[in-house]
Design a protein around this motif. Sequence first.
Motif, mmCIF file in Angstrom:
data_model
loop_
_atom_site.group_PDB
_atom_site.id
_atom_site.type_symbol
_atom_site.label_atom_id
_atom_site.label_comp_id
_atom_site.label_asym_id
_atom_site.label_seq_id
_atom_site.Cartn_x
_atom_site.Cartn_y
_atom_site.Cartn_z
ATOM 1 N N HIS A 31 60.410 37.752 -44.307
ATOM 2 C CA HIS A 31 60.354 36.373 -44.789
ATOM 3 C C HIS A 31 61.493 35.565 -44.157
ATOM 4 O O HIS A 31 62.584 36.079 -43.956
ATOM 5 C CB HIS A 31 60.481 36.321 -46.310
ATOM 6 N N TRP B 228 63.146 30.948 -53.096
ATOM 7 C CA TRP B 228 62.920 31.886 -54.194
ATOM 8 C C TRP B 228 64.175 32.086 -55.028
ATOM 9 O O TRP B 228 64.096 32.220 -56.248
ATOM 10 C CB TRP B 228 62.464 33.232 -53.645
ATOM 11 N N GLY C 58 63.000 30.635 -58.184
ATOM 12 C CA GLY C 58 62.254 31.775 -58.693
ATOM 13 C C GLY C 58 61.051 32.067 -57.818
ATOM 14 O O GLY C 58 60.658 31.267 -56.977
ATOM 15 N N LYS C 59 60.498 33.241 -58.032
ATOM 16 C CA LYS C 59 59.323 33.652 -57.269
ATOM 17 C C LYS C 59 58.239 34.025 -58.267
ATOM 18 O O LYS C 59 58.316 35.048 -58.932
ATOM 19 C CB LYS C 59 59.656 34.827 -56.362
ATOM 20 N N PRO C 60 57.227 33.171 -58.370
ATOM 21 C CA PRO C 60 56.156 33.456 -59.320
ATOM 22 C C PRO C 60 55.267 34.582 -58.817
ATOM 23 O O PRO C 60 55.259 34.875 -57.624
ATOM 24 C CB PRO C 60 55.399 32.134 -59.399
ATOM 25 N N PRO C 61 54.507 35.190 -59.640
ATOM 26 C CA PRO C 61 54.506 35.011 -61.096
ATOM 27 C C PRO C 61 55.475 35.972 -61.778
ATOM 28 O O PRO C 61 55.176 37.141 -61.925
ATOM 29 C CB PRO C 61 53.069 35.293 -61.498
ATOM 30 N N GLY C 62 56.610 35.489 -62.130
ATOM 31 C CA GLY C 62 57.606 36.258 -62.862
ATOM 32 C C GLY C 62 58.278 37.376 -62.074
ATOM 33 O O GLY C 62 58.956 38.211 -62.645
ATOM 34 N N ALA C 63 58.104 37.383 -60.759
ATOM 35 C CA ALA C 63 58.689 38.451 -59.945
ATOM 36 C C ALA C 63 60.196 38.308 -59.822
ATOM 37 O O ALA C 63 60.907 39.294 -59.680
ATOM 38 C CB ALA C 63 58.048 38.464 -58.566
ATOM 39 N N MET C 64 60.674 37.070 -59.876
ATOM 40 C CA MET C 64 62.108 36.817 -59.747
ATOM 41 C C MET C 64 62.428 35.521 -60.486
ATOM 42 O O MET C 64 61.747 34.515 -60.291
ATOM 43 C CB MET C 64 62.479 36.685 -58.271
#
Length: 70
Positions: free
Chosen positions: A3, A11, A15-21
Amino acid sequence: CHHPDAQFKEWTLNGKPPGAMPSFKHALTVAEVDAILPHIKRWWTPEQQISQAEISKRYQEALERQEQGQ
């Protein structure tokens, strides 16, 4: 490591959806995130660092072309 820096930064801050971070924008400034990324990259192999740098470069170039309407 596949990436671009811009995505890692996005991120980390949002944050990184869905709820990963979770988002860290309440705890870190953009400058702090910029300082963290090189530290994280030290854990990568030289090959991973080179590959990710190329990905980041191509991503940034694509963003710039998009902004110029090309």
